[in-house]
Design a protein around this motif. Structure first.
Motif, PDB file in Angstrom:
ATOM      1  N   HIS A  15      17.397  82.354  62.330  1.00 25.00           N
ATOM      2  CA  HIS A  15      18.564  82.743  63.120  1.00 25.00           C
ATOM      3  C   HIS A  15      18.313  82.564  64.614  1.00 25.00           C
ATOM      4  O   HIS A  15      19.188  82.092  65.354  1.00 25.00           O
ATOM      5  CB  HIS A  15      18.921  84.209  62.832  1.00 25.00           C
ATOM      6  N   LEU A  16      17.127  82.955  65.070  1.00 27.86           N
ATOM      7  CA  LEU A  16      16.815  82.821  66.492  1.00 27.86           C
ATOM      8  C   LEU A  16      16.792  81.355  66.913  1.00 27.86           C
ATOM      9  O   LEU A  16      17.244  81.008  68.016  1.00 27.86           O
ATOM     10  CB  LEU A  16      15.471  83.484  66.802  1.00 27.86           C
ATOM     11  N   THR A  17      16.280  80.486  66.054  1.00 25.47           N
ATOM     12  CA  THR A  17      16.286  79.054  66.362  1.00 25.47           C
ATOM     13  C   THR A  17      17.706  78.540  66.509  1.00 25.47           C
ATOM     14  O   THR A  17      18.009  77.757  67.423  1.00 25.47           O
ATOM     15  CB  THR A  17      15.537  78.278  65.260  1.00 25.47           C
ATOM     16  N   ALA A  18      18.599  78.999  65.644  1.00 28.28           N
ATOM     17  CA  ALA A  18      20.003  78.588  65.743  1.00 28.28           C
ATOM     18  C   ALA A  18      20.637  79.135  67.015  1.00 28.28           C
ATOM     19  O   ALA A  18      21.430  78.432  67.686  1.00 28.28           O
ATOM     20  CB  ALA A  18      20.770  79.077  64.516  1.00 28.28           C
ATOM     21  N   ILE A  19      20.327  80.366  67.390  1.00 24.76           N
ATOM     22  CA  ILE A  19      20.853  80.967  68.625  1.00 24.76           C
ATOM     23  C   ILE A  19      20.355  80.194  69.835  1.00 24.76           C
ATOM     24  O   ILE A  19      21.110  79.940  70.793  1.00 24.76           O
ATOM     25  CB  ILE A  19      20.443  82.454  68.705  1.00 24.76           C
ATOM     26  N   GLU A  20      19.093  79.785  69.820  1.00 22.52           N
ATOM     27  CA  GLU A  20      18.541  78.996  70.925  1.00 22.52           C
ATOM     28  C   GLU A  20      19.317  77.697  71.102  1.00 22.52           C
ATOM     29  O   GLU A  20      19.662  77.310  72.237  1.00 22.52           O
ATOM     30  CB  GLU A  20      17.063  78.699  70.676  1.00 22.52           C
ATOM     31  N   ARG A  21      19.587  77.011  69.998  1.00 28.48           N
ATOM     32  CA  ARG A  21      20.334  75.742  70.079  1.00 28.48           C
ATOM     33  C   ARG A  21      21.756  75.968  70.563  1.00 28.48           C
ATOM     34  O   ARG A  21      22.272  75.221  71.407  1.00 28.48           O
ATOM     35  CB  ARG A  21      20.348  75.065  68.708  1.00 28.48           C
TER      36      ARG A  21
END
Length: 306
Positions: A15-21
């Motif tokens: 989820h954090l990786t998606a938020i970063e993108r």
């Protein structure tokens, strides 16, 4: 030690990786917040995640639209709240309870930046009177909203009912009491939900306020442990009697067992839920964290993700 399953770490990381993108940011630190952080989670508790991020392009701080100060995301049972590094530092400068607890969380999901030095500095320099009033506010507002029997005015202001007689209500106000006619259409008598969860929130906040005040009066403001069981076992006996600690532990155990929504009435007590409005600033107030020192920590957080 408070933990979460491995698959939760993996889901949060995705989820954090998606938020970063999505927001063009880099997460420097992400931790558990809420009941998982302070050891009160039940099997059906949601996962609250707090994080600190840095814009991928620092020039965004100078752009007219600016970099985001906060990022909020809802992923079903996972809820995310992030602060950009500058906002996070500003909250720490104000001795914000949420920002301090983010540093102290025992469950770490992302650790590009190791907050050990920053945490130690904040624990030495926070302003006790600010935390006291935060915890007092949590206790009194939750007691008023969820435990006390009260009237609600048409502007949503709530007034705990002290007495009912002769077709009138006597209610509590910030400045004392007032009388409200039962026929006054501006007011509605409400039903409250004094559940295990709400009582536990009130109990923990009130105990934290009393503990900080009492230890400050003794010469050293001892910050209550974030994990509530640790606080009850190691710190609370210095300030509270065994009965108060046992009642708090019972609420904690029932919450962990999945009984958070059980309605139990007032398990805290009106008087205990209302720590004193005023405490001596000569004893309990100090300047708080130094701005220049926090600027140095900002630089370290940025460097950790670049």
């Amino acid at each position: 030690m408070t933990t979460v399953p491995t698959h939760v770490h993996e889901t949060v990381d995705d989820h954090l990786t998606a938020i970063e993108r999505e927001h063009d940011v880099t997460v420097a630190l992400a931790v558990a917040r809420g009941s998982h952080a302070w050891g009160a989670a039940s099997p059906d508790s949601d996962y609250d995640v707090g994080f600190v991020f840095v814009p991928t392009d620092l020039r965004r701080y100078a752009h007219l639209e600016g970099a985001p100060e906060t990022v909020i995301a809802d992923r079903g049972e996972f809820e995310y709240q992030g602060w950009d590094v500058r906002t996070f530092a500003r909250l720490l400068a104000d001795s914000n309870e949420g920002a301090i607890d983010l540093l102290r969380s025992p469950i770490r999901y992302r650790l590009a930046y190791d907050p050990a030095d920053l945490t130690a500095y904040i624990e030495r320099t926070y302003n006790p009177i600010d935390l006291y009033h935060t915890w007092r506010g949590i206790a009194t507002s939750n007691y008023r909203k969820y435990v006390s029997h009260h009237l609600v005015r048409n502007d949503d202001e709530t007034f705990p009912i002290i007495d009912t007689a002769g077709g009138e209500y006597t209610v509590e106000t910030d400045d004392g009491t007032m009388t409200v006619s039962a026929d006054d259409e501006r007011f509605t008598e409400t039903q409250t939900k004094p559940t295990v969860k709400r009582n536990l929130t009130i109990c923990r906040a009130a105990m934290s306020a009393y503990y900080l005040e009492e230890t400050g009066e003794r010469g050293e403001h001892d910050l209550p442990a974030l994990e509530f069981e640790t606080f009850l076992r190691e710190q609370a006996p210095a300030v509270f009697d065994a009965d108060r600690i046992d009642r708090a532990r019972e609420l904690l155990e029932r919450k962990r067992a999945g009984e958070g929504d059980a309605v139990i009435g007032d398990a805290v007590g009106l008087e205990f839920a209302h720590p004193p409005k005023a405490i001596d600033p000569a004893i309990h107030a100090r300047d708080g964290p130094d701005t220049e020192r926090l600027n140095g920590f900002i630089d370290e957080i940025i460097a950790a993700v670049r």
